[in-house]
Design a protein around this motif. Structure first.
Motif: not given
Length: 177
Positions: A95-109
């Motif tokens: 569907v899509t991806k984004f740079l996620n900075r929430s949660g335990l650590s930053p990651h591409w989701l």
């Protein structure tokens, strides 16, 4: 059990291979793939994590997923996680991806979707409850329950990109940034 992941940069390009716990501890960007699961009637699978899991115990989630392994695509990781966590084999659609900075650590989701059977067999060590909610019920449920930090972002980005309907077999889009 720890796993090896690819450390990536702000453009999602691989820069190194690291152990996931190190990536989380040091805040290194890596990749995670999740799948929003629907049934044939368009209802969404929601589940509550076990109190025994190390990450966000007792929180609800709107997607099934986990870390992308070294050399693995987002789609392959999403399909693997469905099989591991729900004992379901299904085609996933990017569907899509984004740079996620929430949660335990930053990651591409990387967000995917799949139509799966209503009967799932969640891993009881990770999932203590699951249910199917219509889109109209999903948002109210999310306001009333405790969800993982990225669940709201996953739902927002999913519904921005996709309106429920039968998934297509088109190939993965490059994603958004």
């Amino acid at each position: 059990m720890d796993e090896w992941v690819e450390q990536v940069d702000e453009q999602d390009q691989v820069s190194a291979v690291v152990i996931r716990s190190e990536a989380v501890r040091r805040g290194l960007l890596h990749r995670v793939a999740v799948t929003m699961c629907r049934d044939r009637d368009g209802r969404f699978l929601v589940h509550r994590r076990s109190e025994q899991v190390s990450r966000f115990p007792g929180h609800h989630e709107v997607a099934v997923g986990g870390a992308v392994a070294v050399g693995e695509s987002y789609g392959d990781a999403a399909a693997r996680e469905l099989a591991e966590e729900l004992e379901v084999r299904a085609s996933v659609r990017f569907v899509t991806k984004f740079l996620n900075r929430s949660g335990l650590s930053p990651h591409w989701l990387g967000i995917h979707e799949a139509v799966i059977p209503v009967e799932v067999r969640p891993d009881r060590n990770e999932v203590v409850w699951h249910g199917w909610l219509a889109e109209s019920e999903l948002f109210g449920f999310m306001e009333q329950q405790l969800f993982t930090p990225d669940s709201g972002q996953v739902v927002d980005r999913y519904f921005t990109r996709v309106r429920p309907g039968p998934p297509t077999d088109r190939s993965a889009a490059p994603g958004d940034r």
